[in-house]
Motif scaffolding. Structure first.
Motif, PDB file in Angstrom:
ATOM      1  N   LEU A 141      -5.920   2.777   1.677  1.00  0.00           N
ATOM      2  CA  LEU A 141      -5.776   3.014   0.244  1.00  0.00           C
ATOM      3  C   LEU A 141      -4.834   1.963  -0.328  1.00  0.00           C
ATOM      4  O   LEU A 141      -3.705   1.806   0.137  1.00  0.00           O
ATOM      5  CB  LEU A 141      -5.219   4.416  -0.001  1.00  0.00           C
ATOM      6  CG  LEU A 141      -5.106   4.845  -1.470  1.00  0.00           C
ATOM      7  CD1 LEU A 141      -6.497   5.082  -2.068  1.00  0.00           C
ATOM      8  CD2 LEU A 141      -4.252   6.102  -1.601  1.00  0.00           C
ATOM      9  N   GLN A 142      -5.295   1.236  -1.346  1.00  0.00           N
ATOM     10  CA  GLN A 142      -4.544   0.099  -1.863  1.00  0.00           C
ATOM     11  C   GLN A 142      -3.700   0.421  -3.093  1.00  0.00           C
ATOM     12  O   GLN A 142      -2.809  -0.351  -3.454  1.00  0.00           O
ATOM     13  CB  GLN A 142      -5.518  -1.034  -2.221  1.00  0.00           C
ATOM     14  CG  GLN A 142      -6.360  -1.519  -1.065  1.00  0.00           C
ATOM     15  CD  GLN A 142      -5.547  -2.205   0.020  1.00  0.00           C
ATOM     16  OE1 GLN A 142      -4.577  -2.899  -0.266  1.00  0.00           O
ATOM     17  NE2 GLN A 142      -5.936  -2.008   1.270  1.00  0.00           N
ATOM     18  N   ALA A 143      -3.982   1.522  -3.767  1.00  0.00           N
ATOM     19  CA  ALA A 143      -3.274   1.869  -4.998  1.00  0.00           C
ATOM     20  C   ALA A 143      -3.368   3.371  -5.207  1.00  0.00           C
ATOM     21  O   ALA A 143      -4.216   4.045  -4.606  1.00  0.00           O
ATOM     22  CB  ALA A 143      -3.880   1.124  -6.185  1.00  0.00           C
ATOM     23  N   ILE A 144      -2.509   3.901  -6.068  1.00  0.00           N
ATOM     24  CA  ILE A 144      -2.547   5.323  -6.393  1.00  0.00           C
ATOM     25  C   ILE A 144      -3.323   5.511  -7.693  1.00  0.00           C
ATOM     26  O   ILE A 144      -2.904   5.020  -8.752  1.00  0.00           O
ATOM     27  CB  ILE A 144      -1.129   5.902  -6.543  1.00  0.00           C
ATOM     28  CG1 ILE A 144      -0.400   5.888  -5.201  1.00  0.00           C
ATOM     29  CG2 ILE A 144      -1.187   7.318  -7.092  1.00  0.00           C
ATOM     30  CD1 ILE A 144      -0.977   6.829  -4.158  1.00  0.00           C
ATOM     31  N   PRO A 145      -4.472   6.192  -7.655  1.00  0.00           N
ATOM     32  CA  PRO A 145      -5.270   6.405  -8.874  1.00  0.00           C
ATOM     33  C   PRO A 145      -4.455   7.119  -9.948  1.00  0.00           C
ATOM     34  O   PRO A 145      -3.662   8.016  -9.654  1.00  0.00           O
ATOM     35  CB  PRO A 145      -6.434   7.270  -8.378  1.00  0.00           C
ATOM     36  CG  PRO A 145      -6.521   6.981  -6.910  1.00  0.00           C
ATOM     37  CD  PRO A 145      -5.116   6.762  -6.461  1.00  0.00           C
TER      38      PRO A 145
ATOM     39  N   THR B  27       0.833  -1.198   0.000  1.00  0.00           N
ATOM     40  CA  THR B  27       0.000   0.000   0.000  1.00  0.00           C
ATOM     41  C   THR B  27       0.872   1.253   0.000  1.00  0.00           C
ATOM     42  O   THR B  27       2.017   1.228   0.476  1.00  0.00           O
ATOM     43  CB  THR B  27      -0.922   0.034   1.230  1.00  0.00           C
ATOM     44  OG1 THR B  27      -0.119   0.146   2.412  1.00  0.00           O
ATOM     45  CG2 THR B  27      -1.772  -1.225   1.305  1.00  0.00           C
ATOM     46  N   PRO B  28       0.351   2.366  -0.510  1.00  0.00           N
ATOM     47  CA  PRO B  28       1.125   3.611  -0.498  1.00  0.00           C
ATOM     48  C   PRO B  28       1.602   4.011   0.892  1.00  0.00           C
ATOM     49  O   PRO B  28       2.711   4.541   1.049  1.00  0.00           O
ATOM     50  CB  PRO B  28       0.139   4.632  -1.073  1.00  0.00           C
ATOM     51  CG  PRO B  28      -0.765   3.831  -1.950  1.00  0.00           C
ATOM     52  CD  PRO B  28      -0.920   2.516  -1.246  1.00  0.00           C
ATOM     53  N   ALA B  29       0.774   3.756   1.917  1.00  0.00           N
ATOM     54  CA  ALA B  29       1.131   4.170   3.277  1.00  0.00           C
ATOM     55  C   ALA B  29       2.376   3.469   3.798  1.00  0.00           C
ATOM     56  O   ALA B  29       3.009   3.949   4.750  1.00  0.00           O
ATOM     57  CB  ALA B  29      -0.042   3.910   4.220  1.00  0.00           C
ATOM     58  N   GLU B  30       2.753   2.344   3.203  1.00  0.00           N
ATOM     59  CA  GLU B  30       3.936   1.611   3.644  1.00  0.00           C
ATOM     60  C   GLU B  30       5.229   2.211   3.118  1.00  0.00           C
ATOM     61  O   GLU B  30       6.317   1.809   3.541  1.00  0.00           O
ATOM     62  CB  GLU B  30       3.841   0.152   3.200  1.00  0.00           C
ATOM     63  CG  GLU B  30       2.692  -0.620   3.813  1.00  0.00           C
ATOM     64  CD  GLU B  30       2.650  -2.055   3.335  1.00  0.00           C
ATOM     65  OE1 GLU B  30       3.494  -2.848   3.792  1.00  0.00           O
ATOM     66  OE2 GLU B  30       1.798  -2.383   2.489  1.00  0.00           O
ATOM     67  N   CYS B  31       5.131   3.144   2.178  1.00  0.00           N
ATOM     68  CA  CYS B  31       6.314   3.707   1.530  1.00  0.00           C
ATOM     69  C   CYS B  31       6.616   5.103   2.065  1.00  0.00           C
ATOM     70  O   CYS B  31       5.742   5.772   2.624  1.00  0.00           O
ATOM     71  CB  CYS B  31       6.095   3.759   0.020  1.00  0.00           C
ATOM     72  SG  CYS B  31       5.931   2.128  -0.733  1.00  0.00           S
ATOM     73  N   PRO B  32       7.856   5.569   1.897  1.00  0.00           N
ATOM     74  CA  PRO B  32       8.225   6.898   2.392  1.00  0.00           C
ATOM     75  C   PRO B  32       7.316   7.987   1.824  1.00  0.00           C
ATOM     76  O   PRO B  32       7.113   8.070   0.613  1.00  0.00           O
ATOM     77  CB  PRO B  32       9.664   7.065   1.890  1.00  0.00           C
ATOM     78  CG  PRO B  32      10.184   5.663   1.754  1.00  0.00           C
ATOM     79  CD  PRO B  32       9.008   4.851   1.312  1.00  0.00           C
ATOM     80  N   SER B  33       6.751   8.799   2.698  1.00  0.00           N
ATOM     81  CA  SER B  33       5.853   9.903   2.329  1.00  0.00           C
ATOM     82  C   SER B  33       4.590   9.414   1.629  1.00  0.00           C
ATOM     83  O   SER B  33       3.909  10.196   0.962  1.00  0.00           O
ATOM     84  CB  SER B  33       6.573  10.923   1.427  1.00  0.00           C
ATOM     85  OG  SER B  33       7.737  11.418   2.054  1.00  0.00           O
ATOM     86  N   GLY B  34       4.267   8.153   1.784  1.00  0.00           N
ATOM     87  CA  GLY B  34       3.114   7.590   1.089  1.00  0.00           C
ATOM     88  C   GLY B  34       1.795   8.183   1.522  1.00  0.00           C
ATOM     89  O   GLY B  34       0.931   8.474   0.697  1.00  0.00           O
ATOM     90  N   LYS B  35       1.623   8.371   2.826  1.00  0.00           N
ATOM     91  CA  LYS B  35       0.362   8.931   3.309  1.00  0.00           C
ATOM     92  C   LYS B  35       0.178  10.361   2.820  1.00  0.00           C
ATOM     93  O   LYS B  35      -0.923  10.764   2.440  1.00  0.00           O
ATOM     94  CB  LYS B  35       0.315   8.873   4.831  1.00  0.00           C
ATOM     95  CG  LYS B  35       0.155   7.463   5.387  1.00  0.00           C
ATOM     96  CD  LYS B  35      -0.012   7.472   6.894  1.00  0.00           C
ATOM     97  CE  LYS B  35      -0.237   6.057   7.425  1.00  0.00           C
ATOM     98  NZ  LYS B  35      -0.411   6.023   8.902  1.00  0.00           N
TER      99      LYS B  35
END
Length: 470
Positions: free
Chosen positions: A165-169, A137-145
């Motif tokens: 959120l599971q993906a970046i639109p 998920t984006p939240a798991e990556c640096p600055s993802g949230k």
């Protein structure tokens, strides 16, 4: 009307951007999802290491995408080249697949270790990819949230499951009313005030025919049962699949036989019988309804993702006497479900490789890059920040038709009802069969809706039986 000899050219030009998501053969009814092996730690202290960290060395990142070959696919290739030229640490390689069905087939036929790092696919991919226990998920990556914080509420909700959120639109779209503005004017209707309710749409469709402007008003095809059940439910703010449209991963079921849906089926039958509409059945390319609007009809409900291609053909002067008009999705309220595609990150249990993939996602979805992509394709900006980019503001000023979809989605909440149902299996064939039952067999609406509910619930049960534990 456009001369009929143009239709072969028109369908060729439009279908260069077709996605097989609109074709019967492209969407399997059921499919099993490969499960990834579990990892058991023998440590006495349970520590979950990060799955996505900033890369320190060189990485090669692969993307598989379903972007149409015409404007979207061409520009995406340019963006890939631009990314590679912008830095030397990450080499990005992309491969185009012909729609969601082809993507699903390729993933199912490919060992998990050989999957790409990023999959750009439709909203229908969400349940399958997350069930494969293979996405980051984006939240798991640096600055993802922070990167996801500015998304329009309904756009974020469409790609959210289990509260995350599971993906970046990426290429965002929605259903809109597309029409020939010249024919509306000729029929004494105002193209700047297109019909926004079912009754108004039927009246406008009938007026075009009665006043001798067009042979038909509205073009109806086999996706319409889906439209009037699921899109109209989102406009009302009601759930289609209980509980919570499946957004929490729980077992769901449907009961389509409601008063609203019975009324919708009666409307569908009436608009074809007495409302000036033409019933064309299936759509093999997904663009036949647009061709009919150009040839002998006036209105259709169609994805906003086609607007850029239509404007490009129109701008070359190849659609004489035709002028594209765009209005919101007609229905009992305001809004529409989110369509299009998003970037899913695949977990290869290599945190720095995942971090490199995340750097690619961030670069491609940076506001200026997204604005460039949306201007060229007609896709909808997923956030207010992208919508404020000067290039997009200028494009909307020149072609206000491009902004209708954004306004429609911006007016919606981020509720589960607005996000729409998250089924897992494709139940599109159930809706196709329902449309045919109403318009070919003139079935009783309640009985037809009961049959559709039974078929959908069986597909859901079959999918659940194969589903890995989440």
């Amino acid at each position: 009307m456009v001369n009929r000899f143009l239709w072969l050219f028109v369908i060729g030009a439009l279908c260069a951007g077709c996605s097989s998501t609109t074709s019967r053969a492209a969407v399997p009814v059921t499919d099993a999802t490969e499960t990834s092996p579990s990892v058991v730690s023998d440590s006495t202290i349970a520590v979950t290491p990060p799955r996505c960290v900033s890369p320190t060395g060189n990485e090669t990142i692969r993307i598989w995408h379903i972007l149409p070959d015409q404007n979207a696919g061409k520009l995406f290739n340019e963006l890939v080249t631009g990314f590679n030229a912008s830095q030397t640490q990450i080499t990005l390689k992309s491969e185009s697949l012909k729609g969601f069905g082809a993507m699903l087939d390729r993933l199912n036929a490919t060992p998990k270790a050989d999957w790409p790092d990023i999959v750009i696919s439709s909203t229908a991919s969400l349940e399958r990819l997350t069930d494969a226990a293979g996405t980051i998920t984006p939240a798991e990556c640096p600055s993802g949230k922070a990167s996801a914080a500015g998304l329009l509420p309904v756009v974020a909700a469409a790609y959210t499951a289990d509260g995350e959120l599971q993906a970046i639109p990426y290429g965002v779209s929605t259903l809109l009313l597309l029409f020939d503005a010249n024919e509306m004017t000729a029929a004494g209707l105002d193209p700047k005030q297109p019909p926004t309710t079912p009754d108004a749409l039927m009246a406008a469709s009938k007026a075009v025919v009665e006043r001798g402007v067009g042979k038909y008003g509205l073009v109806v095809h086999e996706w319409y049962a889906n439209y009037v059940i699921q899109q109209w439910a989102a406009q009302r703010g009601t759930i289609v699949a209980a509980p919570n449209n499946g957004r929490n991963g729980e077992k769901i079921s449907v009961d389509f036989n409601t008063a609203d849906n019975r009324a919708a089926m009666k409307w569908l039958d009436e608009v074809v019988r007495t409302g000036g509409a033409t019933w064309i059945g299936g759509q093999q390319t997904g663009q036949e309804d647009l061709v009919r609007v150009i040839l002998d009809s006036t209105f259709t409900i169609h994805t906003s993702g086609s607007i850029g291609d239509i404007l490009a053909v129109e701008g070359r002067g190849q659609l004489s006497n035709f002028k594209l008009g765009v209005g919101p999705m007609p229905g009992p309220g305001v809004g529409g479900l989110v369509g299009g595609n998003a970037m899913f990150m695949i977990d290869h249990q290599a945190p720095e490789r995942a971090g490199a993939a995340w750097n690619v996602v961030r670069w491609l979805t940076e506001s200026s890059q997204m604005a460039r992509f949306d201007v060229a394709t007609g896709y909808i900006p997923p956030s207010a920040a992208v919508a404020a980019e000067p290039a997009l503001v200028a494009a909307w000023k020149q072609h206000p038709e491009l902004k209708v979809g954004y306004d429609q989605l911006a007016a919606m909440s981020g509720s589960a009802a607005s996000a729409g149902p998250l089924y897992g299996p494709s139940i599109d064939p159930v809706f196709w069969a329902l449309t045919h039952a109403i318009l070919d067999d003139h079935a009783d609406p309640g009985a037809a809706l009961d049959a559709a509910s039974k078929q959908a619930n069986q597909l859901l049960a079959d999918f659940l039986a194969k589903r890995p534990t989440r």
